[in-house]
Design an enzyme around this catalytic site. Structure first.
Site, short mmCIF file in Angstrom:
data_model
loop_
_atom_site.label_atom_id
_atom_site.label_comp_id
_atom_site.label_asym_id
_atom_site.label_seq_id
_atom_site.Cartn_x
_atom_site.Cartn_y
_atom_site.Cartn_z
N ASP A 94 -8.45 4.82 -1.74
CA ASP A 94 -7.66 3.66 -1.21
C ASP A 94 -7.01 2.72 -2.30
O ASP A 94 -7.96 2.52 -3.05
CB ASP A 94 -8.90 2.89 -0.64
CG ASP A 94 -8.39 1.64 0.36
OD1 ASP A 94 -7.23 1.22 0.11
OD2 ASP A 94 -9.11 1.35 1.37
N CYS A 142 0.87 -0.92 -0.09
CA CYS A 142 -0.09 -0.03 0.02
C CYS A 142 0.82 1.16 -0.06
O CYS A 142 0.74 2.22 -0.69
CB CYS A 142 -0.91 -0.14 1.21
SG CYS A 142 -0.17 -0.12 2.72
N HIS A 174 -2.15 1.24 7.15
CA HIS A 174 -2.56 1.23 5.71
C HIS A 174 -1.89 2.60 5.38
O HIS A 174 -1.99 3.78 6.19
CB HIS A 174 -3.97 1.17 5.64
CG HIS A 174 -4.26 1.07 4.02
ND1 HIS A 174 -3.83 0.02 3.28
CD2 HIS A 174 -5.04 1.71 3.15
CE1 HIS A 174 -4.22 0.14 1.98
NE2 HIS A 174 -4.91 1.16 2.04
#
Length: 501
Positions: free
Chosen positions: A180, A56, A162
């Protein structure tokens, strides 16, 4: 038997609002009217899904670097220069990131290495009001983007830590749009900014430090035009320590009376595999039907690289390096592999093999390439100044391909290799050693006891005395050295600021 799998997750709403829902669309429309979605258009143009479950941070950073149109200066695949997760490995091995993810501090380090301007804040170093101001500023422009490091639990989402970029802001609702990068899991969504702050204001168990956010913007120009440092080879740790820790001690402890003694102390103690640490950034392309014409961009980039090389060779320090290396006996010169003057055919074959590895995506792989034919030519078209083109036919046991490498050169007359248009290829030795010395921290020389010599070496290495192109190149290398030193000392999570140079 088929393995059970997951097809996305249901986004918990509230607290989040799905970007594609009716309410999400309304927030988007109102935010556009409010002028706080300007950064969205660039980001959405380069929006990507992380290629690994733990990537991520890498996906967020490569997305932002591409949105800012920062040129990585090296190839991704084929002829294309492009930021990809696989290229973000200067602060942490990709295999380790794939297994455990990456810390906030190391992602900041990667952003610096990528050539961006970075401001990073942990939540214990900032306030929610300051965070809101930064989000609004970046959301209202397309030259700055925010990457947030947060814990998913605050949004009732599955998972833990994250990273994702912030795509916009709604002033009336005080909500931020999270793009995201785990798009296989959750879609883009709006969240209350106060809740996002709460999600960031959590401790990463891996480092014991708070999470936070980073502001990423373009530098004045892309760095690393001709030289770059590499930590792909395992020897980089020892080399970084030698340059940053040992060299200052050596010049302080030795009875040094002249510049030649300084060079002797540094060069004759260089760690092994030094040649893997600092390299040229060469332009590589695939030969197509014998067409050797160069695009205007290729010629322009090569001209700038040659400009940097010329400025190196015109520096006062370069003349001392050349004189020293020419005086060292052959046995000692073998210790300086990077300074060894190989024959032109060997140099040409080496750069063509490396070019083939880059084009094949097999850099540093175990599959060997062999250059069957090489040719070094000076091309001149449409009245432009000559450019150097190294061409080769490279085979790997199963196939062959033609490779062109555009190499900055010094014209040193006929090299004796046949064609009249062949010129001498500068073998990247003396100039590399010169640039590396220039890139050492200025306090490296403070321990020299002879005052007159100390003043002279400081005048030789002072960036204020360098032409602008070389000055930028040296400062970029110096930043890289400082960042690698932080990595070597495991301090990247303690110090988030830009290296002081």
């Amino acid at each position: 038997m088929a393995m059970a799998g997951l097809y996305r997750r249901v986004l918990p709403c509230p607290p989040a609002i799905d970007f594609a829902s009716s309410e999400g669309k309304q927030l988007f429309f109102e935010a556009i009217q409010g002028g706080t979605m300007e950064g969205f258009y660039r980001l959405i143009s380069f929006f990507q899904t992380q290629s690994e479950p733990a990537y991520c941070g890498l996906a967020s950073l490569s997305m932002v670097l591409n949105a800012l149109a920062i040129d990585p200066g090296r190839k991704w695949k084929g002829p294309w220069r492009w930021f990809d997760e696989s290229m973000l490995d200067c602060c942490e091995p990709l295999e380790k990131v794939k297994e455990k993810g990456i810390s906030f501090g190391k992602l900041v380090c990667l952003a610096h290495c990528g050539g961006a301007k970075v401001e990073a804040f942990r939540t214990n170093q900032s306030t929610i009001d300051d965070f809101r101001k930064h989000v609004i500023r970046c959301a209202a422009s397309d030259d700055c983007h925010v990457i947030s490091s947060y814990h998913r639990a605050a949004f009732k989402q599955t998972g833990t830590g994250h990273f994702s970029p912030i795509g916009g802001y709604h002033a009336g609702k005080d909500m931020a749009l999270i793009l995201d990068v785990a798009r296989f899991k959750y879609p883009p969504h709006w969240v209350p900014l106060t809740l996002l702050w709460e999600a960031m204001d959590s401790v990463d168990e891996a480092t014991g430090q708070c999470r936070g956010f980073m502001l990423i913007s373009r530098p004045h120009r892309e760095p690393g035009l001709l030289y770059t440092l590499s930590c792909k080879h395992e020897s980089w740790v020892g080399i970084a320590k030698y340059l940053m820790d040992d060299v200052p001690k050596l010049v302080k402890s030795e009875d040094i009376k002249d510049i030649e003694k300084i060079l002797s102390v540094i060069f004759l103690s260089l760690p092994s595999n030094f040649g893997e640490f600092i390299k040229w950034v060469a332009e590589v392309r695939r030969s197509e039907d014998g067409n050797q014409s160069l695009s205007q961009e290729e010629k322009g980039r090569l001209a700038v690289k040659e400009g940097v090389l010329k400025q190196v060779q015109e520096s006062g320090l370069f003349k001392h390096v050349v004189a020293f290396l020419s005086s060292v006996n052959f046995c000692c010169r073998n210790m300086l592999a990077v300074g060894h003057q190989s024959d032109l055919p060997d140099i040409a074959a080496s750069v063509c093999c490396q070019g083939a590895e880059i084009l094949a995506g097999k850099l540093s792989s175990s599959e060997g390439f062999c250059c069957r034919e090489t040719c070094v030519k000076s091309l001149k078209t449409n009245g432009d100044k000559p450019v150097t083109l190294v061409s080769g036919t490279v085979v790997d046991g199963r196939s062959e391909q033609g490779v062109d490498v555009l190499v900055p050169s010094s014209q040193i007359g006929d090299c004796g290799c046949g064609p009249s248009n062949c010129i001498g290829l500068y073998p990247a030795g003396n100039d590399i050693l010169t640039v590396l010395i220039l890139a050492l921290p200025t306090d490296t020389w403070n321990g020299i006891k002879d005052e007159k010599l100390s003043q002279y070496i400081h005048s030789l290495v002072s960036t204020k005395n360098l032409p602008s192109l070389l000055q930028e190149e040296v400062l970029h290398l110096r930043r890289q050295l400082h960042l690698l030193k932080r990595c070597q000392e495991n301090k990247v999570d303690d110090d988030l600021g830009e290296p002081s140079i």
